[in-house]
Design an enzyme around this catalytic site. Sequence first.
Site, PDB file in Angstrom:
ATOM      1  N   ARG A 177     -69.726  78.009  49.359  1.00  0.00           N
ATOM      2  CA  ARG A 177     -69.485  76.688  48.793  1.00  0.00           C
ATOM      3  C   ARG A 177     -68.718  75.752  49.725  1.00  0.00           C
ATOM      4  O   ARG A 177     -67.743  76.132  50.361  1.00  0.00           O
ATOM      5  CB  ARG A 177     -68.758  76.809  47.456  1.00  0.00           C
ATOM      6  CG  ARG A 177     -67.423  77.542  47.482  1.00  0.00           C
ATOM      7  CD  ARG A 177     -66.932  77.739  46.050  1.00  0.00           C
ATOM      8  NE  ARG A 177     -65.528  78.132  46.000  1.00  0.00           N
ATOM      9  CZ  ARG A 177     -65.103  79.385  45.983  1.00  0.00           C
ATOM     10  NH1 ARG A 177     -66.000  80.357  46.026  1.00  0.00           N
ATOM     11  NH2 ARG A 177     -63.822  79.648  45.931  1.00  0.00           N
ATOM     12  N   ARG A 198     -67.627  82.019  48.342  1.00  0.00           N
ATOM     13  CA  ARG A 198     -66.396  81.795  49.108  1.00  0.00           C
ATOM     14  C   ARG A 198     -66.597  80.556  49.984  1.00  0.00           C
ATOM     15  O   ARG A 198     -67.716  80.226  50.365  1.00  0.00           O
ATOM     16  CB  ARG A 198     -66.075  83.013  49.982  1.00  0.00           C
ATOM     17  CG  ARG A 198     -64.924  82.778  50.959  1.00  0.00           C
ATOM     18  CD  ARG A 198     -64.635  83.988  51.823  1.00  0.00           C
ATOM     19  NE  ARG A 198     -63.868  83.614  53.004  1.00  0.00           N
ATOM     20  CZ  ARG A 198     -63.388  84.470  53.900  1.00  0.00           C
ATOM     21  NH1 ARG A 198     -63.609  85.758  53.751  1.00  0.00           N
ATOM     22  NH2 ARG A 198     -62.721  84.048  54.945  1.00  0.00           N
ATOM     23  N   HIS A 199     -65.494  79.863  50.312  1.00  0.00           N
ATOM     24  CA  HIS A 199     -65.531  78.816  51.322  1.00  0.00           C
ATOM     25  C   HIS A 199     -65.673  79.489  52.688  1.00  0.00           C
ATOM     26  O   HIS A 199     -64.701  80.016  53.244  1.00  0.00           O
ATOM     27  CB  HIS A 199     -64.242  77.990  51.303  1.00  0.00           C
ATOM     28  CG  HIS A 199     -64.038  77.193  50.061  1.00  0.00           C
ATOM     29  ND1 HIS A 199     -64.884  76.181  49.680  1.00  0.00           N
ATOM     30  CD2 HIS A 199     -63.082  77.255  49.106  1.00  0.00           C
ATOM     31  CE1 HIS A 199     -64.446  75.650  48.550  1.00  0.00           C
ATOM     32  NE2 HIS A 199     -63.360  76.282  48.182  1.00  0.00           N
ATOM     33  N   VAL A 200     -66.856  79.487  53.247  1.00  0.00           N
ATOM     34  CA  VAL A 200     -67.066  80.115  54.555  1.00  0.00           C
ATOM     35  C   VAL A 200     -68.315  79.518  55.180  1.00  0.00           C
ATOM     36  O   VAL A 200     -69.289  79.215  54.485  1.00  0.00           O
ATOM     37  CB  VAL A 200     -67.205  81.652  54.420  1.00  0.00           C
ATOM     38  CG1 VAL A 200     -68.443  82.046  53.621  1.00  0.00           C
ATOM     39  CG2 VAL A 200     -67.193  82.331  55.782  1.00  0.00           C
ATOM     40  N   ASP A 223     -62.042  70.681  44.493  1.00  0.00           N
ATOM     41  CA  ASP A 223     -62.047  72.015  45.087  1.00  0.00           C
ATOM     42  C   ASP A 223     -61.233  71.953  46.360  1.00  0.00           C
ATOM     43  O   ASP A 223     -61.598  71.253  47.287  1.00  0.00           O
ATOM     44  CB  ASP A 223     -63.477  72.421  45.402  1.00  0.00           C
ATOM     45  CG  ASP A 223     -63.600  73.907  45.595  1.00  0.00           C
ATOM     46  OD1 ASP A 223     -62.569  74.569  45.571  1.00  0.00           O
ATOM     47  OD2 ASP A 223     -64.735  74.365  45.759  1.00  0.00           O
TER      48      ASP A 223
END
Length: 406
Positions: free
Chosen positions: A109, A167-169, A390
């Site tokens: 995300r 995950r933020h990745v 976010d």
Amino acid sequence: MKKKQQYPGGGADAWPHGAPLGGAPAGLGSWKRRVSLLPFLRFSLRDYGFCMATLLVFCLGSLFYQLSGGPPRFLLDLRQYLGNSTYLDDHGPPPSKVLPFPSQVVYNRVGKCGSRTVVLLLRILSEKHGFNLVTSDIHNKTRLTKNEQMELIKNISTAEQPYLFTRHVHFLNFSRFGGDQPVYINIIRDPVNRFLSNYFFRRFGDWRGEQNHMIRTPSMRQEERYLDINECILENYPECSNPRLFYIIPYFCGQHPRCREPGEWALERAKLNVNENFLLVGILEELEDVLLLLERFLPHYFKGVLSIYKDPEHRKLGNMTVTVKKTVPSPEAVQILYQRMRYEYEFYHYVKEQFHLLKRKFGLKSHVSRPPLRPQFFIPTPLETEEPIDDEEQDDEKWLEDIYKR
């Protein structure tokens, strides 16, 4: 007229073509009558022995198969084709779990692009549909070393399937490290709107913090907190210039160092990955259509998501994540932002065009007017869908768990 000779068994002559050599054996009248009725069943002693030997071999072979662990492969295939097998049902191992396709989904995300709302929906859907929602305690590390990539890919690949990892990745190439490449999904938004959301959220937070009198980013100096957005842009502060503004493309380009450098190379690689590895990249401004397409493409994960999203209780929670004290920069400042983010906008318009093509293919109409590819002047307009906040530096998973327990 000559009268035919009658025999003890009744009827006419049992040997119409003549008696066998030596004459007919005594007491076999009925047997001879049955043979005469079925002449094609005549066989020699050699034929009889061959049939019995074949039957014996078949019985021994069947016994050998069962003693060796069950029926042969072709019987298993036959059972799968027919759908039933009393032997396997009673004696074989339990049937393997039927996995949906795809059974491995990754949602890497992008920050400030609605992911908090989507993750909240996924928590509800995972309970409803029974898939494995895998999250991470790391929220502010998108760029990984080679060893970190290998470790994360290993952890994801060994998760119980079907799973959805989020995950933020930045994009991870599983096949590079010998893993099965999962299906990717993501959502992006207008780059200037994303930047403004991040800028003001870091300083003032959202309505949750406003109601609880919470100070967002306590360590931030007051002069930085109240820095005018126009001054930040026009005076070229680091927060309002590159490479900080080059944010969305690296999530699709990947972990290569050049993916963090604003330019054509990163842009083209991001487009290539979108075409080859992403099932869907949606637009936040059309979130309901994004959820509708996700429900069609991934029903095992997203069935019923739109009705949950439209539920008044969910809407009430979503409204608490709207950024407060957000203002629009001057036209001059916005024009400068647009020039600095030209690669981000080229990628955004490319994804938006692909998304609209997909919508038309499934009979969905676009309710948001499409701007020119490179407008001479651009001013952000309010979104039809309020943007869920976010923050990569915030433990948003803890907040989601608190809400979900209510």
